[in-house]
Motif scaffolding. Sequence first.
Motif: not given
Length: 90
Positions: A8-37
């Motif tokens: 019995x499939x449950x209800x579909x769940x969707x991504x509300x937002x993607x939150x990234x923590x722990x970046x100090x030297x890395x540009x956030x865009x580099x990470x977001x390009x690798x996250x396919x959500x």
Amino acid sequence: MNLTFIVTPGPRVYVRDVLVAGLKRTQPELVRDRISLSPGDPLSESNQRKQRRLYDLGIFSRVDAAIQNPDGDEPSKYVLYSLEEAAAIP
């Protein structure tokens, strides 16, 4: 012995937002390009497994992904990435 499975499939769940923590030297865009959500995407286990793409960069010593309140009834969830950057080479 015969087994019968009822799926019995449950209800579909969707991504509300993607939150990234722990970046100090890395540009956030580099990470977001690798996250396919993106907000509004259906949430699936195969999407969460793609954190390997972040490890493949070679700049993170730890990559953890989690879903906000995975057992809750909300129709959309936050996806949380906690990253630890590898030590810089002098």
